[in-house]
Scaffold this active site. Structure first.
Site, PDB file in Angstrom:
ATOM      1  N   ASP A  89       0.858  -1.179   0.000  1.00 23.49           N
ATOM      2  CA  ASP A  89       0.000   0.000   0.000  1.00 23.49           C
ATOM      3  C   ASP A  89       0.899   1.234   0.000  1.00 23.49           C
ATOM      4  O   ASP A  89       1.822   1.323   0.810  1.00 23.49           O
ATOM      5  CB  ASP A  89      -0.885  -0.010   1.254  1.00 23.49           C
ATOM      6  CG  ASP A  89      -2.309   0.382   0.954  1.00 23.49           C
ATOM      7  OD1 ASP A  89      -2.497   1.462   0.363  1.00 23.49           O
ATOM      8  OD2 ASP A  89      -3.232  -0.378   1.307  1.00 23.49           O
ATOM      9  N   GLU A 124      -6.273   3.856  -5.815  1.00 26.71           N
ATOM     10  CA  GLU A 124      -7.586   4.075  -5.213  1.00 26.71           C
ATOM     11  C   GLU A 124      -7.970   5.508  -5.563  1.00 26.71           C
ATOM     12  O   GLU A 124      -7.255   6.451  -5.214  1.00 26.71           O
ATOM     13  CB  GLU A 124      -7.525   3.907  -3.694  1.00 26.71           C
ATOM     14  CG  GLU A 124      -8.924   4.006  -3.078  1.00 26.71           C
ATOM     15  CD  GLU A 124      -8.925   4.567  -1.668  1.00 26.71           C
ATOM     16  OE1 GLU A 124      -9.886   4.302  -0.945  1.00 26.71           O
ATOM     17  OE2 GLU A 124      -7.976   5.283  -1.293  1.00 26.71           O
ATOM     18  N   HIS A 137     -11.149  -3.274   2.772  1.00 25.66           N
ATOM     19  CA  HIS A 137     -11.071  -2.923   4.194  1.00 25.66           C
ATOM     20  C   HIS A 137     -11.890  -1.679   4.544  1.00 25.66           C
ATOM     21  O   HIS A 137     -11.995  -1.334   5.710  1.00 25.66           O
ATOM     22  CB  HIS A 137      -9.603  -2.712   4.568  1.00 25.66           C
ATOM     23  CG  HIS A 137      -9.014  -1.546   3.821  1.00 25.66           C
ATOM     24  ND1 HIS A 137      -8.836  -1.565   2.453  1.00 25.66           N
ATOM     25  CD2 HIS A 137      -8.622  -0.332   4.226  1.00 25.66           C
ATOM     26  CE1 HIS A 137      -8.350  -0.405   2.065  1.00 25.66           C
ATOM     27  NE2 HIS A 137      -8.204   0.365   3.123  1.00 25.66           N
ATOM     28  N   ASP A 138     -12.419  -0.986   3.533  1.00 21.86           N
ATOM     29  CA  ASP A 138     -13.199   0.229   3.812  1.00 21.86           C
ATOM     30  C   ASP A 138     -14.701   0.013   3.651  1.00 21.86           C
ATOM     31  O   ASP A 138     -15.486   0.953   3.829  1.00 21.86           O
ATOM     32  CB  ASP A 138     -12.794   1.355   2.843  1.00 21.86           C
ATOM     33  CG  ASP A 138     -11.406   1.887   3.116  1.00 21.86           C
ATOM     34  OD1 ASP A 138     -10.961   1.822   4.283  1.00 21.86           O
ATOM     35  OD2 ASP A 138     -10.766   2.374   2.162  1.00 21.86           O
ATOM     36  N   ASP A 155      -2.915   4.674  -2.430  1.00 20.69           N
ATOM     37  CA  ASP A 155      -3.997   5.193  -1.597  1.00 20.69           C
ATOM     38  C   ASP A 155      -4.442   6.587  -2.046  1.00 20.69           C
ATOM     39  O   ASP A 155      -3.597   7.452  -2.311  1.00 20.69           O
ATOM     40  CB  ASP A 155      -3.448   5.257  -0.162  1.00 20.69           C
ATOM     41  CG  ASP A 155      -4.512   5.552   0.870  1.00 20.69           C
ATOM     42  OD1 ASP A 155      -5.458   4.758   0.980  1.00 20.69           O
ATOM     43  OD2 ASP A 155      -4.395   6.574   1.574  1.00 20.69           O
TER      44      ASP A 155
END
Ligand code: GLC
Length: 496
Positions: free
Chosen positions: A54, A207, A276-277, A155
């Site tokens: 990440d 993302e 994960h969100d 990210d």
């Protein structure tokens, strides 16, 4: 190549589950050591797999030495972040509102100024107007790429560049976002970073928040040399009203149409239903009455659309939303902030809880359920977040040797996806997108695969034809009738 994407494992005070990094070149002791990491990379490689790290470079942690140094107005690091004076009577430098709710400025006594944070106050935004910041990031990229990782999940990558810090007309959410969403400055940064990625033949997935298909394509069209793929959010926003905190019932028709539009508009991209969100996909898009069946249908969707499918930990065994019962069990900084905001708006406690329960990111962050043993086979200690009580029922061990389990269905689909050129390269055509039935066709080199999804608790009869390739119920022939939440794949000749 198969990739294993690790959520951030860097040194971090973990205020936002590692998305607040204090040292980009160190491993958080909770996860092990750098030797463990090197071994993971090597062992993955032996198995023909790559590690995706990440890359969190919109902000650091306030604990990062750059930030600590930058608190001194004389420091050469001062410009690594956005420091601004406030106005009279505690007026903030601008009226922007952040991703976790509330304003975007935190006052620092030592500096006598405010710093910008689009996320939590301990996540100060990096200032890419300072050329040294990008140079530091490039060093970090090389550090990891030299170790042999396969690439990065980048990210909130489309918000790096802020055109200006001017105040904006007030909006319901993210006031000020027109100054930083997918700006040309970000495209330029990505093109610079791409030179490094290309040197190492590394893969990137960005993302990207609030992107249309056109904006997504501008970030990942091969000739632009920026990212390879992106995670868009549109399909995940079909069941929300303006913000994710205000849910509306999931409707398959709109959901499928949105997915289909992304399939049509982009020649290639990512496919995901969980991360994960996001809350877990079965309670969200499937059926409580038919969790395994609807889980199999969702898996079929994931592996038969065009693009790179992502499976989030526990999705393959049908892990469900966290069974927490009070705010005291919630660790997610976003949920805690939003809960506080709702309270300040005098939203009654029961409604506040209902909102958090349905949307909290902690829903999908509970430890992996390996077995029915205490600690779910994940730990004998106390994990940072509770273990879902349903681990006795839903776990890897119990599904491993069961040919009818959800996990086995994932394996079947992964094998099919690897051998089928039609699933890999085939054109996508939407055939039906209603709230109870969806169907689409993938066509390649004379072969047609028709995927039919019965998205409801009732049986349904359809008139699509073809030879049955796979049924999620394991049937050997197809009569035209689908059982509740059954997914089938039919094979036929093109234009049949
Ligand atoms: C991304 C991450 C999320 C994190 C945020 C701030 O959206 O996926 O978990 O809180 O960025 O880094």
């Amino acid at each position: 190549m198969d990739l294993l994407w690790l959520s951030p494992v860097y040194a971090s005070p973990n205020e936002d589950n590692g998305y607040d990094i204090s040292d980009y070149c160190a491993i958080h002791p909770d996860f092990g050591t750098m030797d463990d990491m090197d071994r993971l990379i090597a062992e993955a490689k032996k198995r023909g797999m790559g590690i995706l790290m990440d890359l969190v470079i919109n902000h650091t942690s306030t604990a990062h030495p750059w930030f600590q140094a930058s608190r001194n107005p004389e420091s050469p690091y001062r410009n690594y972040y956005f420091w601004r004076k406030g106005g009279k009577n505690g007026k903030l430098p601008n009226n922007w509102t952040g991703f976790f709710g509330g304003n975007c400025w935190e006052y620092d006594e030592r500096s006598g100024e405010y710093y910008l944070h689009l996320f939590a106050p301990h996540q100060p935004d990096l200032n890419y107007y300072e050329p040294k910041v990008l140079e530091e990031i490039k060093k970090i990229l090389r550090f990891w790429l030299d170790k042999g990782i396969a690439g990065f999940r980048c990210d909130v990558i489309n918000i790096l560049w802020k055109d200006s810090l001017d105040s904006s007309p007030k909006k319901l959410i993210l006031t000020g976002s027109e100054h930083y969403l997918s700006r040309e400055g970000t495209h330029q940064i990505l093109r610079e970073l791409r030179e490094i990625f290309d040197e190492y033949n590394a893969y990137t997935v960005g993302e990207t928040v609030f992107v249309s298909t056109q904006m997504a394509w501008d970030l990942c069209a091969p000739e632009r040399r920026e990212l390879h793929t992106v995670f868009g959010f549109e399909h995940m926003e079909c069941d929300q009203t303006i913000v994710k905190w205000f849910k509306k019932p999931h409707k398959w028709g709109k959901f499928m149409e949105t997915l289909a539009r992304w399939q049509k508009d982009l020649p290639w991209n990512t496919i995901y239903l969980e991360n994960h969100d996001q809350p877990r996909s079965i309670p969200r898009f499937g059926s409580e009455k038919y969790p395994v069946e609807s889980g199999k249908l969702l898996a079929t969707l994931l592996f038969t659309l065009k693009g790179t499918p992502y499976v989030y930990q526990g999705q393959e065994i049908g892990m469900l939303d966290f069974d927490f019962t009070s705010m005291a069990q919630v660790r997610d900084v976003e949920s805690i902030n939003v809960h506080g905001l709702l309270k300040s708006f005098h939203i009654p406690a029961a409604l506040r809880w209902k909102i958090i329960r349905a949307t909290s990111r902690d829903n999908a962050r509970t430890p992996m359920q390996w077995s029915a043993r205490p600690g779910a086979g994940f730990t004998t200690g106390t994990p940072w977040l509770g273990i879902n009580g349903n681990h006795k029922r839903i776990n890897v061990e119990s599904q491993k040797n069961d040919p009818h389990s959800l996990r086995s269905w994932y394996k079947t689909l992964i094998a099919l996806r690897k051998e089928s050129e039609t699933l890999l390269w085939g054109e996508f055509e939407l055939l039906a997108a209603t709230d109870t039935l969806c169907a689409y066709r993938r066509t390649y080199d004379g072969e047609t695969l028709t995927v039919i999804l019965n998205c409801c608790d009732a049986m349904q009869t359809v008139d699509y034809t073809g030879d049955l390739l796979l049924s999620s119920y394991g049937g050997k022939s197809f009569s035209g009738t689908l059982l509740p939440w059954e997914a089938v794949i039919l094979r036929g000749e093109e234009n049949e």
